[in-house]
Design a protein around this motif. Structure first.
Motif, PDB file in Angstrom:
ATOM      1  N   ASN A 170       0.822  -1.216   0.000  1.00 43.04           N
ATOM      2  CA  ASN A 170       0.000   0.000   0.000  1.00 43.04           C
ATOM      3  C   ASN A 170       0.854   1.263   0.000  1.00 43.04           C
ATOM      4  O   ASN A 170       0.475   2.277  -0.596  1.00 43.04           O
ATOM      5  N   VAL A 179       1.807   1.738  -3.566  1.00 43.66           N
ATOM      6  CA  VAL A 179       0.671   2.232  -4.354  1.00 43.66           C
ATOM      7  C   VAL A 179       0.511   3.736  -4.139  1.00 43.66           C
ATOM      8  O   VAL A 179       0.360   4.509  -5.090  1.00 43.66           O
ATOM      9  N   ARG A 192       3.095   5.517  -5.946  1.00 39.51           N
ATOM     10  CA  ARG A 192       3.120   5.096  -7.361  1.00 39.51           C
ATOM     11  C   ARG A 192       4.456   4.475  -7.761  1.00 39.51           C
ATOM     12  O   ARG A 192       5.017   4.775  -8.821  1.00 39.51           O
ATOM     13  N   LYS A 214       7.203   0.903  -7.913  1.00 38.66           N
ATOM     14  CA  LYS A 214       7.244  -0.538  -8.163  1.00 38.66           C
ATOM     15  C   LYS A 214       7.756  -1.269  -6.923  1.00 38.66           C
ATOM     16  O   LYS A 214       8.555  -0.719  -6.171  1.00 38.66           O
ATOM     17  N   SER A 270      -5.607  -4.996  -6.623  1.00 37.54           N
ATOM     18  CA  SER A 270      -5.078  -6.011  -7.534  1.00 37.54           C
ATOM     19  C   SER A 270      -4.102  -5.348  -8.512  1.00 37.54           C
ATOM     20  O   SER A 270      -4.493  -4.824  -9.539  1.00 37.54           O
ATOM     21  N   LEU A 271      -2.817  -5.374  -8.170  1.00 31.35           N
ATOM     22  CA  LEU A 271      -1.796  -4.733  -9.006  1.00 31.35           C
ATOM     23  C   LEU A 271      -1.303  -5.688 -10.082  1.00 31.35           C
ATOM     24  O   LEU A 271      -1.312  -6.903  -9.888  1.00 31.35           O
ATOM     25  N   ARG A 272      -0.826  -5.141 -11.168  1.00 26.64           N
ATOM     26  CA  ARG A 272      -0.165  -5.988 -12.167  1.00 26.64           C
ATOM     27  C   ARG A 272       1.044  -6.640 -11.509  1.00 26.64           C
ATOM     28  O   ARG A 272       1.834  -5.966 -10.845  1.00 26.64           O
ATOM     29  N   THR A 273       1.178  -7.949 -11.666  1.00 24.91           N
ATOM     30  CA  THR A 273       2.259  -8.690 -11.029  1.00 24.91           C
ATOM     31  C   THR A 273       2.989  -9.506 -12.090  1.00 24.91           C
ATOM     32  O   THR A 273       2.357 -10.244 -12.844  1.00 24.91           O
ATOM     33  N   ASN A 295      -4.412 -10.806 -12.774  1.00 23.61           N
ATOM     34  CA  ASN A 295      -3.416  -9.715 -12.747  1.00 23.61           C
ATOM     35  C   ASN A 295      -1.976 -10.216 -12.950  1.00 23.61           C
ATOM     36  O   ASN A 295      -1.036  -9.429 -12.940  1.00 23.61           O
ATOM     37  N   GLU A 309       3.439   2.753 -13.638  1.00 16.61           N
ATOM     38  CA  GLU A 309       2.347   2.556 -12.671  1.00 16.61           C
ATOM     39  C   GLU A 309       2.847   1.607 -11.591  1.00 16.61           C
ATOM     40  O   GLU A 309       3.804   0.855 -11.826  1.00 16.61           O
ATOM     41  N   PRO A 310       2.225   1.639 -10.414  1.00 18.42           N
ATOM     42  CA  PRO A 310       2.665   0.712  -9.369  1.00 18.42           C
ATOM     43  C   PRO A 310       2.454  -0.722  -9.848  1.00 18.42           C
ATOM     44  O   PRO A 310       1.432  -1.022 -10.455  1.00 18.42           O
ATOM     45  N   CYS A 311       3.432  -1.573  -9.610  1.00 16.47           N
ATOM     46  CA  CYS A 311       3.306  -2.984  -9.998  1.00 16.47           C
ATOM     47  C   CYS A 311       4.247  -3.800  -9.120  1.00 16.47           C
ATOM     48  O   CYS A 311       5.059  -3.231  -8.367  1.00 16.47           O
TER      49      CYS A 311
END
Ligand SMILES: [Zn+2]
Ligand SMILES: [Zn+2]
Length: 464
Positions: A234, A237, A240, A242, A271-274, A314, A332-334
């Motif tokens: 968090n 996120v 912003r 990684k 749900s972040l891109r992982t 994701n 973007e956050p990932c």
């Protein structure tokens, strides 16, 4: 009956134990020594016994410190069967090939340097062909199924709960109508694992070989882990940034994927891109998906009710180098999981290099890192580190979680050992550095005062 300790005796790597019975030789483990380069070459190139004199082999689990020299053993004359679980055989398929590939690359690198000095080239420790050939000798057996593997030797594999397919090796031995029940703990898991079962408890033991990796210390309590991961994600996120996670390909990657999926489901994190950016981790995860028989009940239910954490929408499995480089451009956050776990090799070094000077990024260390590795430097709070020979300022966040260990800690080892029954005539404390091994031997003396408890060294032999 005679047992000789040829590795992981007052050390954690290079496991090799040779049992002689009824004129036969059974090798338990054939692991790679991992440490100083000169010593590694010395210990790994030539086995301390004649490979062609070995009749059969037992392998407790796929980790390279237990399996990594199997291609050398087979190439140099061992023609017998290698007994292990199905999942261990499947993992070895990828891990031994991956290790062979690293050996080949190392040899190319060293030979470039040697050529400049006019020195003749060296051969890799073993090649991908050697590894592929050795895989043909694997002969898997299911858990809890007594199997006659040699004259007077019956093998049963119990779950060790350490990594997928890991086993406690139980040997029923008979020679001149004398019976001996020898148990080798293998590497023991912590119990209460999200994915695996608890280590089983073998009974009626005459002689025990027990690991002692963490024989002198306890891990962080597990309860705080989800809250810590939640806070770290968090925070990223919000800024912003990684989150870069150096991660062992087998076991740790899958555990982290499950933890993340649980946190998404309970809405603790978005749900972040992982990205799973490691070819070995991709293959190992595929092996996990086919071995439901190794899971505990609750994880099997998770896999069967459609919320498979290894197939979450994701997730992106990153195969090609181009795709891996492409993650850089993402603004973007990932989350990026990549090997190696100690950040010493593999694609992870590129991700760390690209993000280490970004104050919004986070590097999360989730595994034990050997001294002098990049992972260890980061975990110990160094403000300046070298990557690919260049110096970088550490301006990102660095976080460490130690509780994900696959090894039982001091208390967990003691609890397991305390439940063992039988005459326990002798206990051999192995797979630990001298300090944890001797400390744990003292603990065992309180639990089993009737036992002769020893911490053998390289090439010690005992007779039963
Ligand atoms: Zn292991
Ligand atoms: Zn080990």
């Amino acid at each position: 009956m005679k047992l000789t300790f040829f590795g992981a005796a007052q050390r954690t790597t290079g496991s090799k134990y040779l049992l002689e019975i009824n004129g036969h030789r059974l090798l338990i483990e054939c692991g790679m020594y991992q440490g100083h380069r000169d010593k590694s070459t010395e210990y790994n190139t030539t086995l301390p016994f004649d490979p062609s004199s070995v009749n059969a082999m037992v392998l407790s689990h796929a980790h390279i410190d237990h399996s990594g020299i199997i291609p050398v053993l087979c190439r140099d004359g061992f023609h017998g069967s290698i007994h292990c679980t199905d999942a261990t055989a499947d993992l070895c398929n990828y891990m031994l090939l991956d290790t062979a590939h690293i050996q080949e690359q190392d040899a190319v690198f060293i030979n470039k340097k040697r050529a400049k000095k006019g020195l003749p080239p060296i051969k890799p420790l073993y090649t991908q062909t050697d590894a592929t050939d050795s895989l043909k000798q694997f002969s898997p057996i299911p858990y809890s199924t007594p199997t006659r593997i040699l004259d007077g030797v019956t093998l049963t594999l119990l779950d060790a709960g350490h990594i997928l397919g890991s086993a406690i090796v139980v040997l029923d031995l008979e020679e001149n109508s004398r019976h001996v029940h020898l148990v080798f703990s293998g590497d023991l898991g912590r119990g209460h694992n999200d994915i695996l079962r608890d280590p089983e408890i073998p009974r009626d033991i005459d002689y025990l070989m027990i690991e002692s990796t963490y024989g002198n210390r306890d891990h962080e309590p597990l309860a705080d882990v989800n809250a810590t991961v939640c806070r770290i994600i968090n925070h990223a996120v919000e800024h912003r940034g990684k989150v870069i996670i150096p991660c062992f390909a087998v076991g740790r990657t899958q555990q982290i994927l499950y933890t993340l999926s649980q946190l998404v489901q309970t809405r603790c994190i978005p749900s972040l891109r992982t990205f799973i950016d490691s070819p070995l981790a991709i293959n190992a995860t595929a092996v996990f998906r086919t071995h439901l028989e190794c899971f505990n009940e609750s994880f099997r239910a998770v896999m069967q009710n459609g919320s498979n954490p290894f197939a979450a929408p994701n997730l992106t499995y990153v195969g090609s180098v181009e795709q891996s480089i492409g993650i850089n451009a993402l603004r973007e956050p990932c989350i990026i999981l990549s090997a190696s776990g100690m950040a010493e090799a593999g694609r992870i070094r590129h991700h760390i290099k690209n993000n280490i000077e970004d104050p919004s990024a986070t590097i999360l260390i989730v595994g034990w890192c050997a001294a002098h590795t990049l992972g260890a430097h980061l975990a110990s709070g160094d403000k300046q580190v070298a990557i690919f020979g260049e110096s970088f300022r550490v301006r990102c966040h660095v976080e460490t979680i130690n509780a994900f260990s696959g090894h039982a800690d001091r208390t967990e080892l003691r609890n397991w050992a305390g439940k063992l029954t039988g005459p326990m005539k002798g206990i051999f404390v192995i797979h630990g550095e001298p300090e944890p091994a001797t400390t744990f031997a003292d603990t065992l003396r309180q639990l089993h005062p009737q036992s002769n408890i020893r911490t053998p060294v390289f090439q010690d032999t005992v007779e039963f």
